[in-house]
Design a protein around this motif. Structure first.
Motif, short mmCIF file in Angstrom:
data_model
loop_
_atom_site.label_atom_id
_atom_site.label_comp_id
_atom_site.label_asym_id
_atom_site.label_seq_id
_atom_site.Cartn_x
_atom_site.Cartn_y
_atom_site.Cartn_z
N LYS A 32 0.85 -1.21 0.00
CA LYS A 32 0.00 0.00 0.00
C LYS A 32 0.87 1.23 0.00
O LYS A 32 1.81 1.35 0.80
CB LYS A 32 -0.90 -0.04 1.25
CG LYS A 32 -1.47 1.29 1.68
CD LYS A 32 -2.98 1.33 1.66
CE LYS A 32 -3.57 2.71 1.87
NZ LYS A 32 -3.58 3.55 0.69
N LYS A 33 0.57 2.17 -0.87
CA LYS A 33 1.34 3.43 -0.90
C LYS A 33 1.05 4.20 0.37
O LYS A 33 -0.09 4.30 0.82
CB LYS A 33 0.92 4.26 -2.11
CG LYS A 33 1.42 3.68 -3.42
CD LYS A 33 1.37 4.73 -4.53
CE LYS A 33 1.99 4.21 -5.81
NZ LYS A 33 1.17 3.17 -6.46
N LEU A 34 2.11 4.75 0.95
CA LEU A 34 1.97 5.54 2.18
C LEU A 34 2.48 6.95 1.96
O LEU A 34 3.42 7.16 1.19
CB LEU A 34 2.79 4.92 3.32
CG LEU A 34 2.37 3.58 3.90
CD1 LEU A 34 3.31 3.16 5.00
CD2 LEU A 34 0.94 3.63 4.43
N HIS A 35 1.86 7.91 2.64
CA HIS A 35 2.39 9.28 2.65
C HIS A 35 3.21 9.41 3.92
O HIS A 35 2.68 9.76 4.97
CB HIS A 35 1.24 10.29 2.62
CG HIS A 35 0.27 10.03 1.52
ND1 HIS A 35 0.60 10.21 0.20
CD2 HIS A 35 -1.01 9.57 1.54
CE1 HIS A 35 -0.44 9.90 -0.55
NE2 HIS A 35 -1.42 9.50 0.23
N LEU A 36 4.48 9.09 3.84
CA LEU A 36 5.34 9.13 5.03
C LEU A 36 5.83 10.54 5.27
O LEU A 36 5.81 11.38 4.36
CB LEU A 36 6.55 8.20 4.85
CG LEU A 36 6.22 6.70 4.71
CD1 LEU A 36 7.49 5.92 4.39
CD2 LEU A 36 5.57 6.16 5.96
N SER A 39 6.94 5.29 15.65
CA SER A 39 5.80 6.07 15.20
C SER A 39 5.88 6.28 13.69
O SER A 39 6.94 6.58 13.16
CB SER A 39 5.83 7.41 15.94
OG SER A 39 4.66 8.09 15.69
N GLY A 40 4.75 6.09 13.03
CA GLY A 40 4.72 6.29 11.58
C GLY A 40 5.20 5.10 10.77
O GLY A 40 5.31 5.17 9.54
N ALA A 41 5.46 3.96 11.44
CA ALA A 41 5.98 2.78 10.73
C ALA A 41 4.92 2.13 9.83
O ALA A 41 5.26 1.44 8.87
CB ALA A 41 6.49 1.75 11.74
N GLY A 42 3.65 2.33 10.18
CA GLY A 42 2.58 1.72 9.38
C GLY A 42 1.77 0.69 10.16
O GLY A 42 1.00 -0.07 9.57
N LYS A 43 1.89 0.68 11.48
CA LYS A 43 1.24 -0.35 12.30
C LYS A 43 -0.30 -0.21 12.25
O LYS A 43 -1.00 -1.17 11.98
CB LYS A 43 1.73 -0.25 13.76
CG LYS A 43 3.26 -0.36 13.87
CD LYS A 43 3.75 -0.25 15.29
CE LYS A 43 3.47 1.08 15.98
NZ LYS A 43 4.19 2.25 15.41
N THR A 44 -0.78 1.02 12.52
CA THR A 44 -2.23 1.23 12.49
C THR A 44 -2.78 0.98 11.09
O THR A 44 -3.84 0.40 10.92
CB THR A 44 -2.55 2.67 12.94
OG1 THR A 44 -2.06 2.84 14.27
CG2 THR A 44 -4.03 2.96 12.92
N THR A 45 -2.04 1.41 10.09
CA THR A 45 -2.48 1.21 8.70
C THR A 45 -2.65 -0.28 8.42
O THR A 45 -3.64 -0.70 7.82
CB THR A 45 -1.45 1.84 7.73
OG1 THR A 45 -1.28 3.21 8.09
CG2 THR A 45 -1.90 1.75 6.29
N HIS A 84 4.61 -0.54 21.94
CA HIS A 84 5.98 -0.01 21.94
C HIS A 84 6.74 -0.49 23.16
O HIS A 84 7.87 -0.11 23.37
CB HIS A 84 5.94 1.53 22.05
CG HIS A 84 5.54 2.21 20.81
ND1 HIS A 84 4.33 2.84 20.67
CD2 HIS A 84 6.17 2.36 19.63
CE1 HIS A 84 4.24 3.35 19.47
NE2 HIS A 84 5.34 3.08 18.81
N1 LIG Z 1 -4.81 6.02 4.21
C1 LIG Z 1 -3.51 6.32 4.10
N2 LIG Z 1 -2.92 6.40 2.89
C2 LIG Z 1 -1.61 6.68 2.78
N3 LIG Z 1 -0.79 6.93 3.82
C3 LIG Z 1 -1.32 6.85 5.04
C4 LIG Z 1 -2.70 6.54 5.27
N4 LIG Z 1 -2.94 6.53 6.59
C5 LIG Z 1 -1.77 6.85 7.19
N5 LIG Z 1 -0.81 7.04 6.26
C6 LIG Z 1 0.61 7.38 6.50
O1 LIG Z 1 1.29 6.16 6.78
C7 LIG Z 1 2.29 6.37 7.78
C8 LIG Z 1 2.10 5.35 8.86
O2 LIG Z 1 0.97 5.70 9.65
P1 LIG Z 1 0.42 4.74 10.80
O3 LIG Z 1 -0.66 5.49 11.54
O4 LIG Z 1 0.07 3.42 10.22
O5 LIG Z 1 1.73 4.59 11.71
P2 LIG Z 1 1.92 3.87 13.12
O6 LIG Z 1 3.06 2.93 12.97
O7 LIG Z 1 0.62 3.29 13.58
O8 LIG Z 1 2.35 5.08 14.04
P3 LIG Z 1 2.00 5.45 15.58
O9 LIG Z 1 2.84 4.52 16.43
O10 LIG Z 1 2.43 6.88 15.71
O11 LIG Z 1 0.51 5.25 15.78
C9 LIG Z 1 2.15 7.80 8.26
O12 LIG Z 1 3.22 8.55 7.70
C10 LIG Z 1 0.80 8.24 7.73
O13 LIG Z 1 0.82 9.61 7.37
#
Ligand SMILES: Nc1ncnc2c1ncn2[C@@H]1O[C@H](COP(=O)(O)OP(=O)(O)OP(=O)(O)O)[C@@H](O)[C@H]1O
Length: 284
Positions: free
Chosen positions: A8-12, A37-43, A192
């Motif tokens: 999946k493309k991400l906007h990092l 933070s921002g690794a993509g876990k929630t995504t 974490h």
């Molecule tokens: N729907 C989306 N499409 C593209 N990029 C996204 C989308 N949702 C989030 N992102 C980007 O993907 C990156 C990862 O976000 P994500 O929330 O998955 O990180 P995380 O590992 O859960 O961080 P945290 O520990 O801070 O919650 C971020 O840079 C965010 O801006």
């Protein structure tokens, strides 16, 4: 067995990136998803639950295909047998505890399920309270109960304990352990907190900037390593006193004498202990 293969493309923060994860979760396994933070876990959790669609991906759960972008299969979120718990509880503020659970009850499931869950989670006395009157730990217990009402196969936990104080956190870790076993769940926990991962998870998926870095047992990912300089242990600083620093590792608490190298350490810092740093103290 749950098989996940996602692109999946991400906007990092640093520009464009990609979530690129291939992983397998064993039946009834407890896996921690670990990364900065921002690794993509929630995504990744949102993709598994069906709230977000990747450009390419396959998700198979016990032989059933939930997602296969090449074959244009995408099971809607409400048909995926998942319980999701978020850090911020996400309870409906205008509903009581019991109403929050009833709202999540699937159509053909008996309402007695809600009563029995309230009892097993120690929430009977709070059944008619609104969420605003509850403590953080109580809210998270309600959020867990609400996720379990759907009798999920998979429990997705997005840092559910990170806003709680230490004592409540430990109590809820124990409850999570029980829930995982009693409800025969396959659980994926974003955390974490390395000691928490050692306590709860049998497997760790470590990701960074959307990429899979390492998978393995907590020991393999954080634990003892031998290399040419000797043995190192990884852990987290849990005590920081002028004469004593304690680090919680997979092998228990290890006390370290403060030295020039330990100046600037803070509580919660992740550290490695080298064999050469250990010192012996005669007890009598
Ligand atoms: N729907 C989306 N499409 C593209 N990029 C996204 C989308 N949702 C989030 N992102 C980007 O993907 C990156 C990862 O976000 P994500 O929330 O998955 O990180 P995380 O590992 O859960 O961080 P945290 O520990 O801070 O919650 C971020 O840079 C965010 O801006």
């Amino acid at each position: 067995m749950i098989r996940i293969s996602i692109r999946k493309k991400l906007h990092l923060a640093g520009g464009k990136g990609e979530l690129n994860i291939d992983a397998e979760l064993g039946d009834y396994s407890f896996t921690a998803l670990y990364g900065p933070s921002g690794a993509g876990k929630t995504t990744l959790l949102r993709i598994i639950s069906g709230l977000l669609q990747p450009e390419q991906g396959i998700i198979e759960v016990n032989g059933q295909t939930w997602l296969n972008t090449a074959k244009k299969i995408n099971l809607p979120a409400q048909k995926r047998n998942i319980g999701f718990v978020f850090q911020d509880y996400a309870l409906f503020p205008n509903m009581t505890v019991q109403e929050n659970l009833l709202y999540a009850l699937p159509p053909k499931v008996d309402q007695s399920k809600v009563k029995s869950l309230l009892a097993t989670m120690g929430l009977q006395n709070l059944a008619h309270q609104k969420p605003e009157l509850l403590s953080g730990g109580q809210k998270q217990r309600v959020a867990l109960a609400r996720a379990l009402v759907r009798q999920p196969q998979i429990l997705l936990l997005d840092e559910p304990l990170s806003a709680l104080d230490n004592i409540t956190r430990i109590q809820l870790q124990n409850e999570l352990q029980n829930i995982h076993q009693q409800h025969q769940l396959t659980t994926l926990l974003v955390s974490h907190h390395v000691p928490e991962i050692f306590k709860l998870a049998g497997q760790v998926i470590q990701i960074d900037a959307g990429q899979l870095i390492k998978t393995g047992t907590p020991n393999e990912v954080f634990g003892i390593h031998t290399h040419h300089e000797g043995i190192t242990l990884t852990g987290e600083v849990v005590t920081l006193l002028p004469g004593n620093i304690e680090v919680l590792t997979a092998y228990g608490l290890i006390s370290i004498k403060p030295s020039a190298q330990t100046v600037g350490l803070a509580m919660g810092d992740k550290v490695t202990i080298h064999a050469a740093d250990l010192s012996l103290v005669k007890l009598s």
